[in-house]
Design a protein around this motif. Sequence first.
Motif, PDB file in Angstrom:
ATOM      1  N   MET A 208     -60.556 -13.554  26.754  1.00  0.00           N
ATOM      2  CA  MET A 208     -60.161 -15.143  28.094  1.00  0.00           C
ATOM      3  C   MET A 208     -58.708 -14.547  27.980  1.00  0.00           C
ATOM      4  O   MET A 208     -57.664 -15.149  28.633  1.00  0.00           O
ATOM      5  N   LEU A 209     -58.243 -16.496  27.298  1.00  0.00           N
ATOM      6  CA  LEU A 209     -57.864 -17.252  27.433  1.00  0.00           C
ATOM      7  C   LEU A 209     -56.211 -17.019  26.693  1.00  0.00           C
ATOM      8  O   LEU A 209     -55.757 -17.332  27.765  1.00  0.00           O
ATOM      9  N   ASP A 237     -47.678 -18.891  28.181  1.00  0.00           N
ATOM     10  CA  ASP A 237     -48.722 -19.591  28.465  1.00  0.00           C
ATOM     11  C   ASP A 237     -49.668 -20.575  26.658  1.00  0.00           C
ATOM     12  O   ASP A 237     -50.753 -20.681  26.929  1.00  0.00           O
ATOM     13  N   THR A 238     -48.200 -22.132  26.336  1.00  0.00           N
ATOM     14  CA  THR A 238     -48.707 -22.208  25.645  1.00  0.00           C
ATOM     15  C   THR A 238     -50.514 -22.942  25.504  1.00  0.00           C
ATOM     16  O   THR A 238     -51.114 -23.058  23.766  1.00  0.00           O
ATOM     17  N   ALA A 239     -50.326 -23.559  26.348  1.00  0.00           N
ATOM     18  CA  ALA A 239     -51.153 -24.795  26.475  1.00  0.00           C
ATOM     19  C   ALA A 239     -53.117 -23.709  26.168  1.00  0.00           C
ATOM     20  O   ALA A 239     -53.260 -23.893  25.858  1.00  0.00           O
ATOM     21  N   SER A 240     -52.530 -22.509  26.828  1.00  0.00           N
ATOM     22  CA  SER A 240     -53.899 -21.378  26.883  1.00  0.00           C
ATOM     23  C   SER A 240     -53.852 -21.342  25.596  1.00  0.00           C
ATOM     24  O   SER A 240     -55.214 -21.017  24.985  1.00  0.00           O
ATOM     25  N   ILE A 241     -53.337 -20.565  25.329  1.00  0.00           N
ATOM     26  CA  ILE A 241     -53.216 -20.055  23.760  1.00  0.00           C
ATOM     27  C   ILE A 241     -53.637 -21.343  22.797  1.00  0.00           C
ATOM     28  O   ILE A 241     -54.687 -21.140  22.316  1.00  0.00           O
ATOM     29  N   ALA A 242     -53.472 -22.283  22.771  1.00  0.00           N
ATOM     30  CA  ALA A 242     -53.680 -24.251  22.263  1.00  0.00           C
ATOM     31  C   ALA A 242     -55.472 -24.152  22.316  1.00  0.00           C
ATOM     32  O   ALA A 242     -56.752 -23.750  22.024  1.00  0.00           O
ATOM     33  N   GLU A 243     -55.762 -23.585  23.435  1.00  0.00           N
ATOM     34  CA  GLU A 243     -56.960 -23.413  24.367  1.00  0.00           C
ATOM     35  C   GLU A 243     -58.126 -22.655  23.427  1.00  0.00           C
ATOM     36  O   GLU A 243     -59.352 -22.950  22.602  1.00  0.00           O
ATOM     37  N   GLY A 244     -57.457 -21.185  23.514  1.00  0.00           N
ATOM     38  CA  GLY A 244     -58.075 -20.769  22.619  1.00  0.00           C
ATOM     39  C   GLY A 244     -57.901 -20.393  21.476  1.00  0.00           C
ATOM     40  O   GLY A 244     -59.887 -20.119  21.099  1.00  0.00           O
ATOM     41  N   VAL A 245     -57.017 -20.856  20.659  1.00  0.00           N
ATOM     42  CA  VAL A 245     -57.738 -21.326  18.791  1.00  0.00           C
ATOM     43  C   VAL A 245     -58.308 -21.534  18.317  1.00  0.00           C
ATOM     44  O   VAL A 245     -59.022 -21.520  17.736  1.00  0.00           O
ATOM     45  N   ALA A 246     -57.995 -23.043  19.595  1.00  0.00           N
ATOM     46  CA  ALA A 246     -59.172 -23.808  18.543  1.00  0.00           C
ATOM     47  C   ALA A 246     -60.652 -23.378  19.946  1.00  0.00           C
ATOM     48  O   ALA A 246     -61.416 -23.652  18.231  1.00  0.00           O
ATOM     49  N   ILE A 247     -61.304 -22.685  20.076  1.00  0.00           N
ATOM     50  CA  ILE A 247     -62.262 -22.592  20.558  1.00  0.00           C
ATOM     51  C   ILE A 247     -62.788 -21.469  19.639  1.00  0.00           C
ATOM     52  O   ILE A 247     -64.121 -21.493  19.431  1.00  0.00           O
ATOM     53  N   LEU A 248     -61.642 -20.550  19.501  1.00  0.00           N
ATOM     54  CA  LEU A 248     -61.811 -19.469  18.502  1.00  0.00           C
ATOM     55  C   LEU A 248     -62.159 -19.796  17.259  1.00  0.00           C
ATOM     56  O   LEU A 248     -63.008 -19.189  16.240  1.00  0.00           O
ATOM     57  N   GLN A 249     -61.626 -21.142  16.692  1.00  0.00           N
ATOM     58  CA  GLN A 249     -61.762 -21.446  15.144  1.00  0.00           C
ATOM     59  C   GLN A 249     -63.239 -21.646  15.686  1.00  0.00           C
ATOM     60  O   GLN A 249     -63.906 -22.189  14.227  1.00  0.00           O
ATOM     61  N   ALA A 250     -63.345 -22.984  15.943  1.00  0.00           N
ATOM     62  CA  ALA A 250     -65.300 -23.529  15.984  1.00  0.00           C
ATOM     63  C   ALA A 250     -65.959 -22.551  16.205  1.00  0.00           C
ATOM     64  O   ALA A 250     -67.331 -22.704  15.569  1.00  0.00           O
ATOM     65  N   ALA A 251     -65.534 -21.384  16.860  1.00  0.00           N
ATOM     66  CA  ALA A 251     -66.812 -20.682  16.677  1.00  0.00           C
ATOM     67  C   ALA A 251     -66.850 -19.422  14.896  1.00  0.00           C
ATOM     68  O   ALA A 251     -68.076 -19.790  15.206  1.00  0.00           O
ATOM     69  N   LEU A 252     -65.714 -18.981  14.709  1.00  0.00           N
ATOM     70  CA  LEU A 252     -65.608 -18.765  13.900  1.00  0.00           C
ATOM     71  C   LEU A 252     -66.372 -19.238  12.579  1.00  0.00           C
ATOM     72  O   LEU A 252     -67.142 -18.807  12.079  1.00  0.00           O
ATOM     73  N   ALA A 253     -66.390 -20.889  12.042  1.00  0.00           N
ATOM     74  CA  ALA A 253     -66.907 -21.448  11.323  1.00  0.00           C
ATOM     75  C   ALA A 253     -67.683 -21.748  11.365  1.00  0.00           C
ATOM     76  O   ALA A 253     -68.723 -22.360  10.452  1.00  0.00           O
ATOM     77  N   ARG A 254     -69.055 -21.372  12.862  1.00  0.00           N
ATOM     78  CA  ARG A 254     -70.267 -20.835  12.547  1.00  0.00           C
ATOM     79  C   ARG A 254     -70.874 -19.908  11.596  1.00  0.00           C
ATOM     80  O   ARG A 254     -71.938 -19.644  11.825  1.00  0.00           O
ATOM     81  N   ASP A 255     -69.965 -18.891  10.802  1.00  0.00           N
ATOM     82  CA  ASP A 255     -69.836 -18.072  10.132  1.00  0.00           C
ATOM     83  C   ASP A 255     -71.719 -16.923  11.411  1.00  0.00           C
ATOM     84  O   ASP A 255     -71.911 -16.112  10.679  1.00  0.00           O
ATOM     85  N   ARG A 256     -71.440 -16.364  12.722  1.00  0.00           N
ATOM     86  CA  ARG A 256     -72.508 -16.069  13.208  1.00  0.00           C
ATOM     87  C   ARG A 256     -71.835 -14.502  13.946  1.00  0.00           C
ATOM     88  O   ARG A 256     -71.127 -14.598  15.101  1.00  0.00           O
ATOM     89  N   LEU A 257     -70.515 -13.737  12.718  1.00  0.00           N
ATOM     90  CA  LEU A 257     -69.484 -13.202  13.930  1.00  0.00           C
ATOM     91  C   LEU A 257     -69.924 -12.066  15.330  1.00  0.00           C
ATOM     92  O   LEU A 257     -70.637 -11.223  14.306  1.00  0.00           O
ATOM     93  N   GLY A 258     -69.477 -12.480  16.044  1.00  0.00           N
ATOM     94  CA  GLY A 258     -69.555 -10.833  16.889  1.00  0.00           C
ATOM     95  C   GLY A 258     -68.792 -10.390  17.411  1.00  0.00           C
ATOM     96  O   GLY A 258     -67.247 -10.816  16.763  1.00  0.00           O
ATOM     97  N   ALA A 265     -59.350 -13.109  17.244  1.00  0.00           N
ATOM     98  CA  ALA A 265     -58.979 -13.219  16.517  1.00  0.00           C
ATOM     99  C   ALA A 265     -58.211 -12.336  16.581  1.00  0.00           C
ATOM    100  O   ALA A 265     -56.689 -12.889  15.969  1.00  0.00           O
ATOM    101  N   ILE A 266     -57.932 -10.958  16.197  1.00  0.00           N
ATOM    102  CA  ILE A 266     -56.787 -10.022  17.059  1.00  0.00           C
ATOM    103  C   ILE A 266     -55.975 -11.198  17.687  1.00  0.00           C
ATOM    104  O   ILE A 266     -54.548 -10.939  17.715  1.00  0.00           O
TER     105      ILE A 266
END
Length: 381
Positions: A208-209, A237-258, A265-266
């Motif tokens: 969403m972000l 909106d670079t702030a929203s992009i940075a926040e979205g990427v950070a949230i995504l990276q933390a989620a992907l690190a858990r190795d439970r892809l959905g 990621a796209i």
Amino acid sequence: MDEARLRSLTPNVLAVLVRRGADFAAAEDAVQEALVEAVRVWPTAPPRDPKGWLITVAWRKFLDETRADTARRRREDLVDQEPAPGPAASRDDTLQLYFLCAHPSLTPSSAVALTLRAVGGLTTRQIARAYLVPEATMAQRISRAKRTVSGVRFDQPGDVATVLRVLYLVFNEGYSGDIDLAAEAIRLTRQLAAAIDHPEVSGLLALMLLHHARRATRNAPDGSLVPLAEQDRGRWDTASIAEGVAILQAALARDRLGEFQAQAAIAALHADAPTAEETDWGQIVEWYDELLRLTDSPVVRLNRAVAVGQADGPRAGLAALAELDGTLPRHTAVAAYLHERDGDLATAARLYAEAAHKASSLAERDHLTRQAARLNARGRG
């Protein structure tokens, strides 16, 4: 009065009443009456514990209505359960409310409306304006939804996937009337992320972000659509992009892809590219392959064909497109785009015009019509 504060308290107060034994419809009515009372009383006598005040008043409103109800004798024991006034417990019942509003017995449209009303704290009038329907129509829809979930009790974990799909439906409604549903969906998803530790909740919030970050550039001043490749990336909106990427990276690190993580990621790869030409289409194709493994969706296959056309050339994209059902929404528009990139302008112009007749929105129809006119003009030149 702090309207945002009231709206943030509403779902928790409602969930407390439901947990204590009130059926959903009666509890929601009692909470609305408590909110009206708050608007009247708080400006001159603000409570020290707003949440506790709302719970106490809403519960008393519910009990008053219960006593007057024909089923009074069956519910009399609820009177004895009224807690003593005091600070509200810190327990957060909002998550239960999300699951209730996304109950499988509800249609998607009813689930969305009930979520906006009960969790989002929007009025029936605001929701009706957002969906461009009469207020009476929306009131009936919400009333039916409340009756459907009344008496539902949770004896097993709720379906997170259903809740996320409801929130994604809210987000995709975008903006209409006086309510920004995309922003509202982000607010509700943030709330859900705070209540539950789940990588797909994070994936949806990131998605969403990242999409919302491009919002200001999606339309020209005259309202016409601006394709992603032509958008002014300096206005994203670079702030929203940075926040979205950070949230995504933390989620992907858990190795439970959905699927929401894969979609995010796209979106992140698009947001990361300084220019459209520098987009890493090879990685995007790989992520679409992951998404297909998770969903096997025809729409995903259609979007993958576009990505293949960018990564491996338009003829490879057309070959991927040929494997799909031609009746898919946007199939003709994608074919037109790939034929244009392949240099077949006459075929592309014809397909753009055909796609315009099939468009689901006025803005999309106008965009495709302009594309056809542009290529026809080039052909005549």
